[in-house]
Design a protein around this motif. Sequence first.
Motif, PDB file in Angstrom:
ATOM      1  N   ASP A 141       0.859  -1.179   0.000  1.00 14.71           N
ATOM      2  CA  ASP A 141       0.000   0.000   0.000  1.00 14.71           C
ATOM      3  C   ASP A 141       0.901   1.236   0.000  1.00 14.71           C
ATOM      4  O   ASP A 141       2.116   1.142  -0.152  1.00 14.71           O
ATOM      5  CB  ASP A 141      -0.971  -0.015   1.185  1.00 14.71           C
ATOM      6  N   PRO A 498     -11.705   7.135  10.529  1.00 13.46           N
ATOM      7  CA  PRO A 498     -10.727   6.517   9.625  1.00 13.46           C
ATOM      8  C   PRO A 498     -10.819   4.998   9.711  1.00 13.46           C
ATOM      9  O   PRO A 498     -10.967   4.430  10.799  1.00 13.46           O
ATOM     10  CB  PRO A 498      -9.380   7.031  10.136  1.00 13.46           C
ATOM     11  N   LYS A 500      -9.276   1.149   8.037  1.00 13.19           N
ATOM     12  CA  LYS A 500      -8.305   0.401   7.235  1.00 13.19           C
ATOM     13  C   LYS A 500      -8.774  -1.046   7.156  1.00 13.19           C
ATOM     14  O   LYS A 500      -8.927  -1.705   8.181  1.00 13.19           O
ATOM     15  CB  LYS A 500      -6.904   0.466   7.836  1.00 13.19           C
ATOM     16  N   GLU A 509      -5.781   0.915   1.810  1.00  9.77           N
ATOM     17  CA  GLU A 509      -5.446   2.269   2.236  1.00  9.77           C
ATOM     18  C   GLU A 509      -6.407   2.728   3.333  1.00  9.77           C
ATOM     19  O   GLU A 509      -7.534   2.244   3.449  1.00  9.77           O
ATOM     20  CB  GLU A 509      -5.533   3.229   1.049  1.00  9.77           C
ATOM     21  N   THR A 511      -9.104   5.024   4.700  1.00  7.03           N
ATOM     22  CA  THR A 511     -10.124   5.886   4.125  1.00  7.03           C
ATOM     23  C   THR A 511     -10.968   6.477   5.248  1.00  7.03           C
ATOM     24  O   THR A 511     -10.961   5.964   6.379  1.00  7.03           O
ATOM     25  CB  THR A 511     -11.033   5.104   3.157  1.00  7.03           C
ATOM     26  N   MET A 512     -11.689   7.565   4.936  1.00  5.95           N
ATOM     27  CA  MET A 512     -12.529   8.213   5.930  1.00  5.95           C
ATOM     28  C   MET A 512     -13.987   7.825   5.695  1.00  5.95           C
ATOM     29  O   MET A 512     -14.517   8.010   4.608  1.00  5.95           O
ATOM     30  CB  MET A 512     -12.367   9.730   5.845  1.00  5.95           C
ATOM     31  N   SER A 585      -7.916  12.725   8.582  1.00 10.33           N
ATOM     32  CA  SER A 585      -8.234  11.983   7.374  1.00 10.33           C
ATOM     33  C   SER A 585      -7.115  11.053   6.958  1.00 10.33           C
ATOM     34  O   SER A 585      -7.325  10.079   6.276  1.00 10.33           O
ATOM     35  CB  SER A 585      -8.561  12.948   6.229  1.00 10.33           C
ATOM     36  N   THR A 586      -5.898  11.330   7.378  1.00  5.73           N
ATOM     37  CA  THR A 586      -4.785  10.428   7.120  1.00  5.73           C
ATOM     38  C   THR A 586      -4.057  10.186   8.430  1.00  5.73           C
ATOM     39  O   THR A 586      -3.054  10.833   8.735  1.00  5.73           O
ATOM     40  CB  THR A 586      -3.810  11.024   6.082  1.00  5.73           C
TER      41      THR A 586
END
Length: 591
Positions: A141, A498, A500, A509, A511-512, A585-586
Amino acid sequence: MIPLRQRTLLILLFVALATGGVVIQAVLQPDLAPQEPGDLRGAQKPDPAIAGPSEPLSPLMQAPEEVRDVGAQGTTVIHPLKVELTLLKQGSIDALGGIQPVGSGASARIKGNLLGSRGEPEVGTVTFTAGANRGRVLETDSTGHFGASDLYQGLSIVLVESARGIRSEREVMLRQLATSSLVVSLGRGEACVVRGFVRDRAGEPIGQAKVRMDAQEAFSDDLGEFFFPRISPGKILVVVTKEGRASYREKLNIPRNGAIKRDKLTFTLDEGVSLTLSVEGLVGSNAPSQAYLFPIGVQRVNAIRGQRTYPWHLVNPIEIQPGRSVQVDGLPPGHVSLMIFHPGATGSPALVNKKLFAGRSNHHGFVLKKAPSLRGQVTMSDGSPAARATVGLDAPDVGLATTKVMQQKFTHNLSMVLPPLPAGRQRMECDENGRFTLTLHPTISKGYYLSALSADGTQEARRSVRAESGEADLVLKEIRRASGSLEIGLAGRFQGLPVKVTIKGKPGEVTMLDPADALVIDGLEPGVWRAEIWWNYDCLERARQIEVEPDGRTSLGVVLPIGALEGQSAEERSRSGLSGPGGGSTPPDGR
């Protein structure tokens, strides 16, 4: 208005009551150690209480009405919800009675990541080049992590390659029901300078020997010296070959940011032995035969470093055309086992022991005898022959079939790199009329899985067959793999979360997830899956079995802990490098 925390607690209380007293531990749960996926033992058979296709989630498991139309918004949650799905039993091909499902035994797992010079993630691929999983490719990823949970047991060789073209070659031990770890540093800043010599037993230099070290190649000079300016740190694989000499292999530990001086590393090559192989007479089809050579008993070992020294994976398989012979060079002297596989025939005897002598002419002629065979025709959907279609025949457990036909214990593939033998996996190309002939091994497996793929790769057919001689035709159809989905309800959410998702060991990845949405995972292969869900250090679901049906949807409700609902404090977000709402978000915990 009810304060935010009280509102959250009330929602969780209603959920607990609605689900028959689901533990409110999610609210008051103490910190736990990080949880890894559970053991497959005891989980291979479907549980009577498997969650199956069901009605849509109860309203209590959906987001509150007042936030359902909010849409995407920021979040103060910095840790992702982690969902790991492992396929326990495939449901894509109906198994005959008494035959294990396809892919049985493929339960070895691997996890790892690729790193750069400063520890930053490297994006790339991990390709299995030898062993039971040859041809399998794993992609990382964006954080450099990769994985798989459906691999066959055994020693394997993998080629690691970054998107920047930096390569590394490693040997990996995979064990059934266990997880292997592989972390590879591809940064040039941590590379090591390696010098050494190639010599014979008398200490004389050997020039023009090819030294393959960590996927790089160099040749020794007239003094026997070789040089590599940059080799990645870790336990790397070395193979040395030279015409007329027995090849040599070794795993070598390379330090970081260092150098191996030339007087500290010497590879010794012995005189090689040649063996000429032929097939006496023709039984079965006109296709080529495949021969295999394996060491008998204790393998040749480097007395100083205590490692086996011959790369048998570079020899097998040996293709022998009808009416011709093949010479195999660079073998070590000593005792070997020989096996032959041919469409519609088997060796007589199935396993031959032979001693190879140095300085002599070594020859063996295989004798074939008729064997139980499966014949048939592959046709296109319009009834025309599927010329040059690829036909495959797989035992339910390819690894077990390989060791059984070798008359070895199941753990034998942990001592050397073994390819899947034709008793466990066969591949052949149909003739112009779509006809094929495959060999059955009823003493190895009671049944097999037959498949066909058109020459252009757009159509396929699959079915199960018994290990009995007969005909089995296949009609190709356009590839359309049925899939199902899993919907996970996460009650009480009022902000982004978030997420995974890892499927069959492959990490996705981060994601939100919007506050108004349930988590829906599409594209799942039909069958029985194991779901494990955790947030931060809280395990929310452990070894939960769910059944996914073709084109169906299975629902599962999960109670989130307070931290996953209300988020983390400004101080915690600051420590993690996130300044405020929307910064999650990340998340940093993206693995």
